[in-house]
Scaffold this active site. Structure first.
Site, PDB file in Angstrom:
ATOM      1  N   ASP A  20      46.278  24.274 -37.819  1.00 20.62           N
ATOM      2  CA  ASP A  20      45.294  23.340 -37.263  1.00 20.62           C
ATOM      3  C   ASP A  20      44.467  22.806 -38.421  1.00 20.62           C
ATOM      4  OD1 ASP A  20      43.713  22.016 -35.255  1.00 20.62           O
ATOM      5  OD2 ASP A  20      42.149  23.472 -35.673  1.00 20.62           O
ATOM      6  N   SER A  21      43.718  21.747 -38.151  1.00 22.65           N
ATOM      7  CA  SER A  21      42.818  21.203 -39.170  1.00 22.65           C
ATOM      8  C   SER A  21      41.682  22.181 -39.487  1.00 22.65           C
ATOM      9  CB  SER A  21      42.244  19.876 -38.690  1.00 22.65           C
ATOM     10  OG  SER A  21      41.629  20.055 -37.433  1.00 22.65           O
ATOM     11  N   CYS A  83      47.037  21.430 -33.792  1.00 27.24           N
ATOM     12  CA  CYS A  83      46.120  20.293 -33.905  1.00 27.24           C
ATOM     13  C   CYS A  83      46.699  19.086 -33.152  1.00 27.24           C
ATOM     14  CB  CYS A  83      45.944  19.964 -35.384  1.00 27.24           C
ATOM     15  SG  CYS A  83      44.881  18.561 -35.676  1.00 27.24           S
ATOM     16  N   GLU A 160      31.646  23.862 -31.984  1.00 29.33           N
ATOM     17  CA  GLU A 160      31.510  24.774 -33.135  1.00 29.33           C
ATOM     18  C   GLU A 160      30.095  25.350 -33.217  1.00 29.33           C
ATOM     19  OE1 GLU A 160      33.270  23.558 -36.840  1.00 29.33           O
ATOM     20  OE2 GLU A 160      35.090  22.876 -35.838  1.00 29.33           O
ATOM     21  N   CYS A 192      42.277  17.820 -27.333  1.00 30.36           N
ATOM     22  CA  CYS A 192      41.738  18.201 -28.645  1.00 30.36           C
ATOM     23  C   CYS A 192      41.526  19.710 -28.587  1.00 30.36           C
ATOM     24  CB  CYS A 192      40.425  17.466 -28.898  1.00 30.36           C
ATOM     25  SG  CYS A 192      39.558  18.063 -30.365  1.00 30.36           S
ATOM     26  N   HIS A 194      39.316  21.661 -29.570  1.00 33.27           N
ATOM     27  CA  HIS A 194      37.982  22.202 -29.292  1.00 33.27           C
ATOM     28  C   HIS A 194      37.564  22.092 -27.824  1.00 33.27           C
ATOM     29  CE1 HIS A 194      37.817  21.719 -33.606  1.00 33.27           C
ATOM     30  NE2 HIS A 194      36.670  22.342 -33.658  1.00 33.27           N
TER      31      HIS A 194
END
Ligand code: DGL
Length: 289
Positions: A20-21, A83, A160, A192, A194
């Protein structure tokens, strides 16, 4: 014949690579870990170069390839591109380069949505939305599906930060999701890594009658099917219940391991037991070989 069987058993014991990024892919790791408790994982978070969601096709493709080549060099039996942005932009290049099965998150999320809904909302990063990858994959699965897409970039830092219940998060969600709500979808794809962290906020904002599709969970289902079909599932039963981030799984990051560990604890309730910082230069060298 015996040699071939031994070789296949050795491959079955190899870990599954995930990249993932950054930290967001931990939601996909969690889904894979829960669905496949006998498998081991190697996770690479490209924390030095995150975010990918605001970058161009050629940059995301280059980063994604470097990540994929690094993981392949560690010895893996399959690669999961956790990702969404990298799945949307770089999957063909990765498949062309890596001699392994590669599973992204877009196809599984799109297929799951198309299975249950005709009117589908997609929320994702700017790059994923501009690529139109979800819309194409949904229409491939169901030609008649109607799709609306919206980018929700602030959802990444909010998750985050752990702002999962704050009034500010609700008001940002209301603003981002207004067009989706107007469209009256039956399902909304969390496109996404997140967004599953903000699941409650998103669900309350779009309404309880809308089904949220977690692409990471859909991906874990397809990985499980693929492992069975390819006869690649790890035959060794892990005794007892495995914990997330235990010492069977190995985590690499390209920067700020301490921050990754803290966010992992917030997302998963556990810090990785095995976590290593690697130099970006190491990724670049590996991909040139
Ligand atoms: N992991 C990215 C994705 O799923 C979100 C974070 C980023 O922009 O890199 O698209």
């Amino acid at each position: 014949m015996k040699e071939l069987t031994t070789q296949n058993n050795t491959i079955k014991n190899l870990p599954i690579g995930i990249f993932d990024s950054g930290v967001g892919g931990l939601t996909v790791y969690r889904a894979l870990h829960n669905r496949l408790p006998n498998e081991h994982f190697i996770y690479l978070g490209d924390t030095a170069r995150v975010p990918y969601g605001t970058k161009s096709l050629s940059t995301v493709e280059r980063y994604a390839l470097e990540n994929a080549v690094f993981l392949a060099s560690r010895g893996i039996k399959m690669l999961v591109v956790a990702c969404n942005t990298a799945s949307a932009l770089a999957l063909p290049k990765i498949r062309e380069t890596i001699g392994l099965d590669v599973v992204g998150v877009i196809g599984p999320g799109a297929r799951k949505a198309a299975k249950i809904a005709d009117r589908i909302g997609v929320i994702a990063t700017e790059a994923t939305v501009s690529s139109g990858a979800y819309e194409k994959a949904i229409k491939l699965a169901k030609e008649t599906a109607e799709v609306i897409q919206t980018a929700c970039p602030l959802f990444v830092p909010l998750s985050e930060e752990g702002w999962t219940q704050e009034v500010e998060t609700f008001s940002i969600a209301k603003r981002y999701l207004s067009k989706i709500i107007e469209f009256q979808p039956e399902a909304v794809v969390l496109g996404c890594t997140h967004y599953p962290i903000l699941r409650d906020v998103i669900q309350q904002t779009v309404g309880e009658n809308v089904t949220l599709i977690d692409s990471g969970e859909a991906c874990a289902e397809e990985v499980a099917e693929l492992l069975e079909r390819m006869n690649l599932a790890n035959p060794n039963q892990v005794s007892g219940k495995r914990n997330l981030c235990d010492d069977l799984d190995h985590f690499y990051v390209t920067d700020a391991a301490y921050r990754f560990a803290n966010v992992a604890e917030r997302f998963l309730g556990a810090k990785p037991t095995k976590l290593e910082d690697i130099e970006l230069a190491e990724l670049k060298v590996k991909s040139k070989k």
